[in-house]
Scaffold this motif. Structure first.
Motif, PDB file in Angstrom:
ATOM      1  N   THR A  81       0.819  -1.206   0.000  1.00 55.22           N
ATOM      2  CA  THR A  81       0.000   0.000   0.000  1.00 55.22           C
ATOM      3  C   THR A  81       0.855   1.259   0.000  1.00 55.22           C
ATOM      4  N   ALA A  82       1.960   1.230   0.741  1.00 59.34           N
ATOM      5  CA  ALA A  82       2.841   2.392   0.820  1.00 59.34           C
ATOM      6  C   ALA A  82       3.480   2.707  -0.534  1.00 59.34           C
ATOM      7  N   GLN A  83       3.682   1.678  -1.348  1.00 51.74           N
ATOM      8  CA  GLN A  83       4.285   1.894  -2.656  1.00 51.74           C
ATOM      9  C   GLN A  83       3.238   2.144  -3.744  1.00 51.74           C
ATOM     10  N   GLY A  84       1.990   2.191  -3.340  1.00 46.52           N
ATOM     11  CA  GLY A  84       0.919   2.526  -4.271  1.00 46.52           C
ATOM     12  C   GLY A  84       0.410   1.368  -5.095  1.00 46.52           C
ATOM     13  N   CYS A  85       0.664   0.154  -4.647  1.00 44.17           N
ATOM     14  CA  CYS A  85       0.213  -1.009  -5.404  1.00 44.17           C
ATOM     15  C   CYS A  85      -1.178  -1.472  -4.957  1.00 44.17           C
TER      16      CYS A  85
END
Length: 86
Positions: A81-85
């Motif tokens: 989630t932090a990497q936008g996936c």
């Protein structure tokens, strides 16, 4: 005062036990994932592909193994989630 001290010791022991269980769970998940070898070829691919491969691997495990590596799964989902996936 003695009652308060006993409560603080009990709370401290509880926190340490939870931390130990979560640490073992994460370590076991990382070990099992590294031994499966499924994600080794995805190290150069985009992170979203690696997280999708991790999800597929996790969902293929029996329920008892999933429950053992819950901490690894939660950390993996957070990083995804932090990497936008998402």
């Amino acid at each position: 005062m003695q009652y308060l001290m006993i409560l603080l010791v009990m709370a401290g022991v509880f926190v340490l036990m939870v931390a130990a269980v979560l640490g073992v769970s994460y370590g076991l998940g990382a070990l099992l994932r590294s031994r499966s070898g499924a994600g080794s070829d995805l190290s150069t691919a985009d992170p979203c592909a690696r997280f999708q491969a991790d999800r597929d691997w996790y969902e293929g495990l029996p329920i008892w193994q999933r429950s053992l590596i819950t901490a690894w799964w939660l950390v993996n989902r957070y990083l995804c989630t932090a990497q936008g996936c998402g």
